[in-house]
Scaffold this motif. Structure first.
Motif, PDB file in Angstrom:
ATOM      1  N   ALA A   1      63.316   3.592  90.948  1.00 33.15           N
ATOM      2  CA  ALA A   1      62.132   3.270  90.181  1.00 33.15           C
ATOM      3  C   ALA A   1      62.465   3.049  88.712  1.00 33.15           C
ATOM      4  CB  ALA A   1      61.113   4.394  90.305  1.00 33.15           C
ATOM      5  N   GLY A   2      63.623   3.528  88.236  1.00 37.68           N
ATOM      6  CA  GLY A   2      63.968   3.395  86.822  1.00 37.68           C
ATOM      7  C   GLY A   2      63.272   4.480  86.015  1.00 37.68           C
ATOM      8  N   VAL A   3      62.489   4.053  85.007  1.00 33.61           N
ATOM      9  CA  VAL A   3      61.731   4.976  84.168  1.00 33.61           C
ATOM     10  C   VAL A   3      60.254   4.801  84.484  1.00 33.61           C
ATOM     11  CG1 VAL A   3      61.132   5.657  81.818  1.00 33.61           C
ATOM     12  CG2 VAL A   3      63.456   4.853  82.333  1.00 33.61           C
ATOM     13  N   THR A   4      59.597   5.873  84.855  1.00 34.61           N
ATOM     14  CA  THR A   4      58.174   5.818  85.151  1.00 34.61           C
ATOM     15  C   THR A   4      57.406   6.652  84.134  1.00 34.61           C
ATOM     16  OG1 THR A   4      58.376   7.676  86.688  1.00 34.61           O
ATOM     17  CG2 THR A   4      58.531   5.465  87.618  1.00 34.61           C
ATOM     18  N   GLN A   5      56.209   6.175  83.808  1.00 34.11           N
ATOM     19  CA  GLN A   5      55.359   6.867  82.839  1.00 34.11           C
ATOM     20  C   GLN A   5      53.956   6.997  83.408  1.00 34.11           C
ATOM     21  OE1 GLN A   5      57.010   4.277  79.146  1.00 34.11           O
ATOM     22  NE2 GLN A   5      55.369   5.700  78.615  1.00 34.11           N
TER      23      GLN A   5
END
Lengths: 113, 111
Positions: B2-6
């Motif tokens: 997903a990489g970076v999730t916020q």
């Protein structure tokens, strides 16, 4: 004071031409300089990193130069395409770790047919 | 990956309310960051964490606190929101000279 300057005016260029964006800095001695692309409503995407002892770096149609004497980096996109339209940010680090970045405000590139 | 999730993607707060912005990365990066982006100001570093268990102030830390919960997660807390904190907040992570990976951002409005 430390400053990173990118041309705030949009750069309009015709498809197929080379786009050149400028990043100037003052009161920094960066070991690394990075370029990012940002599309509207999205986070920046890393493109290239260049070290202070590298004059030039290439990646596909992208080329970055880094002149520590002039305190300037140039970012070139050759054979521009409409899909290259975005805002391009330069970022540099003063700590020698390429991590704690300070960003310029970016230059918007618009490539037209 | 997903990489970076916020989370959240959008938030509206009233002045004085508190909230926590969440960030997670699945790339096993040591360094994580919180930036805010305002028109004409560019991205400004709020806090960063060089590794799990460490945090340090960036350029604009006033009004914010952070927690590096573990290697994956880095949260940003606004204890008493002010209209000046209306902004787009980006979380990022990095490892070595590979460049930063940014999340999609949280658009915060404080009324």
């Amino acid at each position: 004071s430390q400053k990173i300057e990118q041309n705030s005016e949009a750069l309009n260029i015709q498809e197929g031409k080379t786009a050149t964006l400028t990043c100037n800095y003052t009161n920094y001695s960066p070991a690394y300089l990075q370029w990012y692309r940002q599309d509207p409503g999205r986070g920046p995407v890393f493109l290239l990193l260049i070290r202070e002892n590298e004059k030039e770096k290439r990646k596909e149609r992208l080329k970055v130069t880094f002149d520590t004497t002039l305190k300037q980096s140039l970012f070139h996109i050759t054979a521009s395409q409409p899909a290259d339209s975005a805002t391009y940010l330069c970022a540099l680090d003063n700590t020698g770790t390429a991590s704690k970045l300070t960003f310029g405000t970016g230059t918007r590139l618009q490539v037209t047919l | 990956n997903a990489g970076v999730t916020q989370t959240p993607k959008f938030q509206v707060l009233k002045t004085g309310q508190s909230m926590t912005l969440q960030c997670a990365q699945d790339m096993n990066h040591n360094s994580m960051y919180w930036y805010r982006q305002d028109p004409g100001m560019g991205l400004r570093l709020i806090y960063y964490s060089a590794s799990e268990g460490t945090t340090d102030k960036g350029e604009v830390p006033n009004g914010y606190n952070v927690s590096r919960l573990n290697k994956r997660e880095f949260s940003l807390r606004l204890e008493s929101a002010a209209p000046s904190q209306t902004s787009v907040y980006f979380c990022a992570s990095s490892e070595g000279l590979a460049g930063g990976h940014f999340g999609p951002g949280t658009r915060l409005t404080v009324l």
